[in-house]
Design a protein around this motif. Structure first.
Motif, short mmCIF file in Angstrom:
data_model
loop_
_atom_site.label_atom_id
_atom_site.label_comp_id
_atom_site.label_asym_id
_atom_site.label_seq_id
_atom_site.Cartn_x
_atom_site.Cartn_y
_atom_site.Cartn_z
N ALA A 485 1.21 -22.66 11.33
CA ALA A 485 1.67 -22.75 12.71
C ALA A 485 3.16 -22.38 12.79
O ALA A 485 3.88 -22.48 11.79
CB ALA A 485 1.46 -24.17 13.25
N PRO A 486 3.64 -21.94 13.96
CA PRO A 486 5.06 -21.61 14.10
C PRO A 486 6.00 -22.75 13.67
O PRO A 486 6.96 -22.53 12.95
CB PRO A 486 5.21 -21.31 15.60
N LYS A 487 5.68 -23.97 14.11
CA LYS A 487 6.45 -25.16 13.70
C LYS A 487 5.52 -26.26 13.22
O LYS A 487 5.72 -26.84 12.17
CB LYS A 487 7.33 -25.65 14.85
N GLY A 488 4.52 -26.58 14.03
CA GLY A 488 3.52 -27.55 13.62
C GLY A 488 4.10 -28.92 13.32
O GLY A 488 5.03 -29.39 13.99
N LEU A 489 3.57 -29.55 12.28
CA LEU A 489 3.99 -30.89 11.92
C LEU A 489 5.36 -30.90 11.25
O LEU A 489 5.96 -31.96 11.08
CB LEU A 489 2.97 -31.55 10.98
N GLY A 490 5.83 -29.73 10.82
CA GLY A 490 7.12 -29.68 10.13
C GLY A 490 7.08 -30.38 8.79
O GLY A 490 8.11 -30.81 8.26
N TYR A 491 5.91 -30.48 8.21
CA TYR A 491 5.68 -31.22 6.96
C TYR A 491 5.69 -30.25 5.79
O TYR A 491 4.98 -29.24 5.79
CB TYR A 491 4.33 -31.93 7.08
N GLU A 492 6.52 -30.55 4.79
CA GLU A 492 6.61 -29.68 3.62
C GLU A 492 5.33 -29.78 2.80
O GLU A 492 4.85 -30.87 2.51
CB GLU A 492 7.81 -30.08 2.75
N MET A 493 4.82 -28.62 2.41
CA MET A 493 3.56 -28.61 1.66
C MET A 493 3.75 -28.89 0.17
O MET A 493 2.78 -29.07 -0.56
CB MET A 493 2.86 -27.27 1.86
N THR A 494 4.99 -28.91 -0.28
CA THR A 494 5.28 -29.36 -1.65
C THR A 494 5.89 -30.76 -1.56
O THR A 494 6.90 -30.95 -0.87
CB THR A 494 6.25 -28.41 -2.37
N GLN A 495 5.26 -31.71 -2.23
CA GLN A 495 5.66 -33.10 -2.11
C GLN A 495 5.79 -33.77 -3.48
O GLN A 495 5.10 -33.42 -4.43
CB GLN A 495 4.61 -33.87 -1.29
N GLN A 496 6.74 -34.73 -3.56
CA GLN A 496 6.88 -35.57 -4.74
C GLN A 496 6.17 -36.89 -4.48
O GLN A 496 6.43 -37.55 -3.48
CB GLN A 496 8.37 -35.84 -5.02
N THR A 497 5.24 -37.25 -5.35
CA THR A 497 4.48 -38.48 -5.15
C THR A 497 4.48 -39.33 -6.42
O THR A 497 4.66 -38.82 -7.52
CB THR A 497 3.02 -38.17 -4.77
N LYS A 498 4.28 -40.62 -6.24
CA LYS A 498 4.18 -41.53 -7.38
C LYS A 498 2.82 -41.39 -8.07
O LYS A 498 2.73 -41.40 -9.29
CB LYS A 498 4.38 -42.98 -6.91
N ASN A 533 -2.16 -39.85 1.53
CA ASN A 533 -2.09 -41.30 1.64
C ASN A 533 -0.67 -41.81 1.46
O ASN A 533 -0.21 -42.70 2.19
CB ASN A 533 -3.02 -41.93 0.61
N GLU A 534 0.04 -41.25 0.52
CA GLU A 534 1.39 -41.75 0.20
C GLU A 534 2.45 -41.21 1.15
O GLU A 534 3.41 -41.92 1.48
CB GLU A 534 1.74 -41.35 -1.23
N THR A 535 2.30 -39.97 1.63
CA THR A 535 3.35 -39.35 2.45
C THR A 535 3.03 -39.38 3.95
O THR A 535 3.91 -39.11 4.77
CB THR A 535 3.58 -37.90 2.01
N VAL A 536 1.82 -39.67 4.32
CA VAL A 536 1.38 -39.87 5.71
C VAL A 536 1.87 -38.80 6.69
O VAL A 536 2.58 -39.11 7.65
CB VAL A 536 1.79 -41.26 6.23
N PRO A 537 1.49 -37.54 6.49
CA PRO A 537 1.82 -36.54 7.52
C PRO A 537 1.06 -36.80 8.82
O PRO A 537 1.49 -36.43 9.90
CB PRO A 537 1.39 -35.22 6.87
N TYR A 538 -0.10 -37.43 8.68
CA TYR A 538 -0.89 -37.87 9.83
C TYR A 538 -1.62 -39.14 9.44
O TYR A 538 -1.92 -39.37 8.27
CB TYR A 538 -1.86 -36.78 10.31
N LEU A 539 -1.88 -39.98 10.43
CA LEU A 539 -2.49 -41.28 10.19
C LEU A 539 -3.84 -41.36 10.90
O LEU A 539 -3.89 -41.51 12.13
CB LEU A 539 -1.58 -42.39 10.71
N PRO A 540 -4.95 -41.24 10.17
CA PRO A 540 -6.26 -41.43 10.81
C PRO A 540 -6.35 -42.83 11.42
O PRO A 540 -6.06 -43.82 10.76
CB PRO A 540 -7.24 -41.27 9.64
#
Length: 588
Positions: A485-498, A533-540
């Protein structure tokens, strides 16, 4: 006096009734006598199947089936532009429609599809393998993920087409067999241009390729060709409904039992009067409990379908403070999903058990849910997370690190009863916690464009899938509404997780369907689920145990094969399959 007057009225009423009944009897006998004397019967009434789906009309709506705002009518499209096959979730197999059969080559490098040889388009042109190739070149131009797994569509002969497999995947059958097929007559000029760009070595990111994409986005066909038993004539499209008229050229024309299919435009408020007037045969729309009780009293039947999808809160990580994972996690701890599920549409919506990005049933099938953060309501944990993110609580109100109030709006379509109720409830819960939140009721037609353009704080939109692979649950929120998307969620697709370490979600999504080994795919899906689950870009928030209304026994007969009701109503609709195979018919 009173008794005498009443007796007189009764006498008058009885006399009047006598003459009315006598007149009706005379007319009836005369009609019967006339019919017997002429030997002619009354003409049969035209039979129709009536459903509903919201669509945009011209000029916003159009007939380019690969571009946003197309008047494709969701699953009703498969009544006029058939796919190669339909799907049965219980048996996990496909039944041929335009295809006559298919097989994987011995080296597993090609899926070879043989086509029926008695199919013609509504225009009179024969259906051939070239139409299949044209269709998939249009999907390439539209950026469809099927091209992550194939690199060529070869016409072997008029009735045979070979899909060259670039990346092995268990989903190759679904990617290919379930796509509605369009005609070369309409889209062939663009297919030729795609071929020319491929031959010239142009990549999809090149300027020439993007110019063609832009041109194709503005392409507006004047007609919609059909192989199915019905066809969509733009002359039969109005603001209120679309009439799909019988296509006598179709090989299924004698199989289906309705002369036409009517699709009424609109959401719950628009369609409710039509149901009450018994003019509807099937709807996937979710009505309030009181309405469902009234419909049942009028003779409508209800099909309850398992909850595989629903609505989620999409966070705009391109705006402060949603760009901080602690803030998104805090909001997840504030929101009481169970209570929202109870009130959104009582008896239909249920709060999600898992925050994985998938539906609960798919979560339990594909991953170990014990590793997921639970996110049960915990206001102390939410407070700690917000403070870690630099927010402060002053006089019962949260302030952002710059000292400004933490306020937000929650977008949801105002005409979607469940979404509007849920958004209002979420706003109340956040406001009670000290975050001033308001419900912003929007036109459902701008829901996706607002998300794509980043014009939101929090937006309610879809999550989950009725399709048989988790990729499709993640495709819309992470790719369609974010990465692509042009802007969308603005969520980085590379993430650091535990839990999963450093992850590239775009790469993992592509890999999640690769290969013929589903166990290997599950390990990749686990990484995606744990990251979401850890970074919650969206919450069902809740899933829908949807209640589809049908006129089975009232206006129609739905036949057997109840296994089809385990299909997804949105992705492999059972009503459409039953119409196509002749099971669904009008009551005489």
């Amino acid at each position: 006096m009173g008794v005498t007057r009443m007796n007189h009225l009764n006498l008058v009423t009885k006399k009047t009734l006598f003459w009315i009944l006598l007149l009706v009897a005379v007319i009836f006998l005369a009609a019967c006598s006339d019919e017997q004397s002429t030997g002619e019967e009354s003409p049969n009434k035209e039979t129709e199947f009536a459903g509903g789906w919201p669509y945009a009309t011209v000029p916003t709506g159009h007939y380019n089936m690969f571009v946003a705002n197309a008047i494709d009518l969701k699953f009703y499209r498969e009544l006029h532009q058939l796919p190669l096959a339909t799907y049965n979730a219980v048996s996990d197999d496909y039944s041929a429609l335009l295809a006559d059969g298919w097989e994987l080559s011995e080296d597993k490098k090609q899926l070879i599809v043989k086509l029926k040889d008695d199919v013609v388009w509504h225009s009179g042109t024969p259906f051939t393998a070239e139409d299949v190739r044209t269709t998939f070149l249009m999907y390439k131009l539209a950026g469809n993920p099927v091209w992550n797994y194939i690199d060529e569509v070869e016409v072997v002969n008029d009735q045979e087409v070979a899909f060259h497999i670039r990346e092995e995947t268990t989903m190759i059958y679904r990617y290919i067999l379930r796509k509605p097929i369009v005609d070369t007559e309409t889209y062939g000029a663009y297919a030729t241009q795609v071929d020319e760009l491929i031959e010239a070595g142009e990549e999809e990111t090149s300027a020439k390729w993007q110019e063609l994409v832009a041109d194709f986005t503005n392409f507006r066909p004047e007609t919609v060709n059909a192989t199915g038993p019905y066809y969509l004539d733009p002359a039969n499209v109005s603001q209120s409904h679309v009439e799909l008229v019988k296509n006598e050229s179709s090989f299924l024309a004698d199989t289906v039992n309705f002369d036409k299919v009517v699709v009424y435009n609109g959401d719950v408020p628009d369609l409710t009067p039509l149901v009450l007037n018994k003019r509807i045969d099937y709807l996937t729309h979710q009505f309030p409990a009181a309405s469902m009780e009234t419909f049942a009293g009028a003779g409508y039947d209800t099909l309850e379908l398992q909850g595989v999808d629903g609505l989620a809160m999409y966070f705009n990580a391109g705006k402060e403070p949603f760009d901080q994972v602690e803030v998104r996690q805090a909001l997840a701890y504030v929101i009481d999903r169970d209570s929202i599920g109870e009130v959104a549409l009582p008896g239909i919506t249920r709060g999600t058990k898992y925050v994985s990005g998938m539906g609960d049933l798919m979560t339990e099938t594909w991953i170990d849910p014990s590793k997921l953060i639970d996110y049960k309501v915990d206001l102390d944990q939410a407070t700690e997370l917000l403070e870690t993110a630099g927010l402060t609580l002053e006089d019962g109100k949260w302030k952002k690190p710059d000292g400004s109030p933490f306020t937000l709006t929650i977008q949801a379509p105002a005409t979607w009863t469940d979404a509007a109720t849920a958004a209002a409830e979420v706003a109340q819960q956040l406001t009670a916690f000290g975050i001033d939140a308001t419900f912003d009721g929007i036109d459902p037609l701008v829901r996706q464009s607002n998300i794509n353009d980043g014009n939101f704080d929090v937006a309610l939109s879809f999550f989950g899938t009725g399709q048989p692979h988790p990729f499709f649950a993640y495709e819309t929120p992470l790719l369609v509404s974010n990465a692509n998307a042009p802007k969308g969620l603005g969520y980085e697709m590379t993430q650091q997780t535990k839990e999963a370490g450093t992850v590239d979600l775009e790469q993992l999504l592509t890999e999640s369907t690769r290969g013929w080994d589903e166990d290997a795919q599950k390990k990749i899906v686990e990484k995606i689920a744990y990251t979401v689950n850890e970074t919650v870009p969206y919450l069902p928030i809740y899933s829908k145990w949807t209640q589809n209304i049908t006129s089975d026994g009232l206006r129609t007969e739905w036949g057997g094969n109840d296994d089809l009701y385990l299909n997804s109503a949105g992705d492999d609709n059972f009503a459409i399959i039953k119409i196509l195979n002749g099971d669904l018919k009008p009551i005489d």
